[in-house]
Design a protein around this motif. Structure first.
Motif, short mmCIF file in Angstrom:
data_model
loop_
_atom_site.label_atom_id
_atom_site.label_comp_id
_atom_site.label_asym_id
_atom_site.label_seq_id
_atom_site.Cartn_x
_atom_site.Cartn_y
_atom_site.Cartn_z
N PHE A 79 0.98 -1.27 -0.27
CA PHE A 79 -0.05 -0.02 -0.13
C PHE A 79 0.95 1.31 -0.01
CE2 PHE A 79 -1.62 3.48 2.48
CZ PHE A 79 -2.82 3.95 1.74
N LEU A 80 2.03 1.20 0.85
CA LEU A 80 2.81 2.53 0.70
C LEU A 80 3.57 2.85 -0.45
CD1 LEU A 80 3.99 1.96 4.76
CD2 LEU A 80 2.41 3.79 3.56
N LEU A 81 3.92 1.60 -0.84
CA LEU A 81 4.68 1.68 -2.40
C LEU A 81 3.87 2.41 -3.09
CD1 LEU A 81 7.34 1.33 -4.06
CD2 LEU A 81 6.44 -1.07 -4.49
N GLY A 82 2.69 1.76 -3.46
CA GLY A 82 1.65 2.56 -4.33
C GLY A 82 1.33 4.02 -3.68
N LEU A 83 1.08 4.25 -2.74
CA LEU A 83 0.89 5.57 -2.28
C LEU A 83 2.14 6.51 -2.57
CD1 LEU A 83 -1.06 7.62 -0.80
CD2 LEU A 83 0.10 6.98 1.36
N VAL A 84 3.31 6.24 -2.55
CA VAL A 84 4.43 7.04 -3.03
C VAL A 84 4.39 7.07 -4.02
CG1 VAL A 84 6.30 5.50 -2.80
CG2 VAL A 84 6.61 7.82 -1.80
N ILE A 85 4.32 6.31 -4.97
CA ILE A 85 4.32 6.23 -6.50
C ILE A 85 3.30 7.22 -7.06
CG2 ILE A 85 3.96 5.01 -8.66
CD1 ILE A 85 5.37 2.51 -7.02
N TYR A 86 2.13 6.86 -6.48
CA TYR A 86 1.03 7.82 -7.04
C TYR A 86 1.16 9.31 -6.58
CZ TYR A 86 -3.71 9.94 -6.57
OH TYR A 86 -4.62 11.15 -6.89
N THR A 87 1.69 9.51 -5.54
CA THR A 87 1.96 10.94 -5.17
C THR A 87 3.29 11.53 -5.83
OG1 THR A 87 1.26 10.41 -2.91
CG2 THR A 87 2.57 12.47 -2.99
N ALA A 88 4.11 10.75 -6.32
CA ALA A 88 5.21 11.22 -6.98
C ALA A 88 4.80 11.73 -8.39
CB ALA A 88 6.19 10.30 -6.98
N LEU A 89 3.85 10.59 -9.20
CA LEU A 89 3.49 11.00 -10.35
C LEU A 89 2.12 11.65 -10.62
CD1 LEU A 89 4.71 7.24 -11.53
CD2 LEU A 89 5.83 9.26 -11.84
N ASN A 90 1.75 11.99 -9.57
CA ASN A 90 0.22 12.58 -9.87
C ASN A 90 0.45 14.24 -9.95
OD1 ASN A 90 -2.25 13.98 -9.84
ND2 ASN A 90 -2.96 12.95 -7.70
N LYS A 91 0.47 14.46 -11.36
CA LYS A 91 0.91 15.78 -11.99
C LYS A 91 -0.16 16.69 -11.71
CE LYS A 91 3.40 14.15 -15.83
NZ LYS A 91 3.38 14.05 -17.00
N ARG A 92 -1.50 16.50 -11.19
CA ARG A 92 -2.62 17.31 -10.80
C ARG A 92 -2.68 17.66 -9.42
NH1 ARG A 92 -8.20 15.50 -13.49
NH2 ARG A 92 -8.38 15.29 -11.29
N ALA A 93 -1.89 17.07 -8.40
CA ALA A 93 -2.12 17.13 -6.95
C ALA A 93 -1.22 18.35 -6.88
CB ALA A 93 -1.26 16.22 -6.53
N ASP A 94 -2.25 19.40 -5.97
CA ASP A 94 -1.52 20.50 -5.45
C ASP A 94 -0.65 20.29 -4.28
OD1 ASP A 94 -3.21 20.24 -3.26
OD2 ASP A 94 -4.64 21.61 -3.90
N THR A 95 -0.06 21.48 -3.86
CA THR A 95 0.84 21.34 -2.65
C THR A 95 0.20 20.64 -1.52
OG1 THR A 95 2.04 23.15 -3.60
CG2 THR A 95 2.25 22.73 -1.42
N GLY A 96 -1.05 21.14 -0.98
CA GLY A 96 -1.72 20.54 0.00
C GLY A 96 -2.07 18.82 0.01
N THR A 97 -2.44 18.77 -1.10
CA THR A 97 -2.68 17.15 -1.44
C THR A 97 -1.24 16.64 -1.51
OG1 THR A 97 -4.27 17.66 -2.74
CG2 THR A 97 -3.33 15.47 -3.07
#
Length: 166
Positions: A79-97
């Motif tokens: 789960f954590l591996l997926g979360l860190v990959i999602y966070t790193a690659l999510n180009k639409r995520a703002d700073t707060g997210t």
């Protein structure tokens, strides 16, 4: 936000979160006892060393050892591996997210490190109460996870209210 900035922000949150959590746990292990509860602020803050074999609020503690090991080490790790990959690659995520997701990841990773280092348990030592209301025993990593979750809720709510109003 470009990948380099996202990764820098994620690493900064990770470094601060994990450092504070692991340092607080080391201090707790060195100065607290599993037999003695220290009370502060009229008993509103209690410090007591505990070893949590389960997940949040000891959920899963009674599961057979092999299943608990699989869920809390391997399952959480995936789960954590997926979360860190999602966070790193999510180009639409703002700073707060990014900060919120990084806090959830950091808290989860720091507790996972405990499980690896200490043979399956997490060090917990904080307990708050106010009158008849009280928490379970938890740690700084749990605070990071909960703060990140609340931030995600608030960021999501803000985004939805903007789209409804805008």
């Amino acid at each position: 936000m470009n990948l380099r900035k996202r990764l820098s922000l994620m690493f900064a949150v990770f470094a601060v979160s994990v450092l504070i959590d692991q340092l607080s746990k080391a201090i707790a292990k060195a100065t607290l006892s599993m037999d003695v509860v220290r009370e502060y602020f009229g008993g509103s803050l209690k410090l007591v060393l505990t070893h949590n074999d389960g997940a949040f609020l000891s959920l899963g503690e009674a599961l057979p050892s092999a299943l608990r090991h699989t869920l809390l080490l391997i399952g959480v790790g995936i789960f954590l591996l997926g979360l860190v990959i999602y966070t790193a690659l999510n180009k639409r995520a703002d700073t707060g997210t990014i900060i919120a997701l990084s806090m959830v990841f950091s808290g989860g990773l720091s507790n996972l490190l405990d499980r690896i280092i200490y043979g399956g348990y997490v060090v917990d030592f904080l307990n708050f109460s106010l009158g008849s209301w009280h928490t379970g025993v938890f740690n700084v990593a749990d605070i990071a996870i909960m703060a990140g979750a609340v931030m995600l809720f608030l960021v999501g709510f803000k985004g939805k209210s903007r789209s409804v109003l805008g």
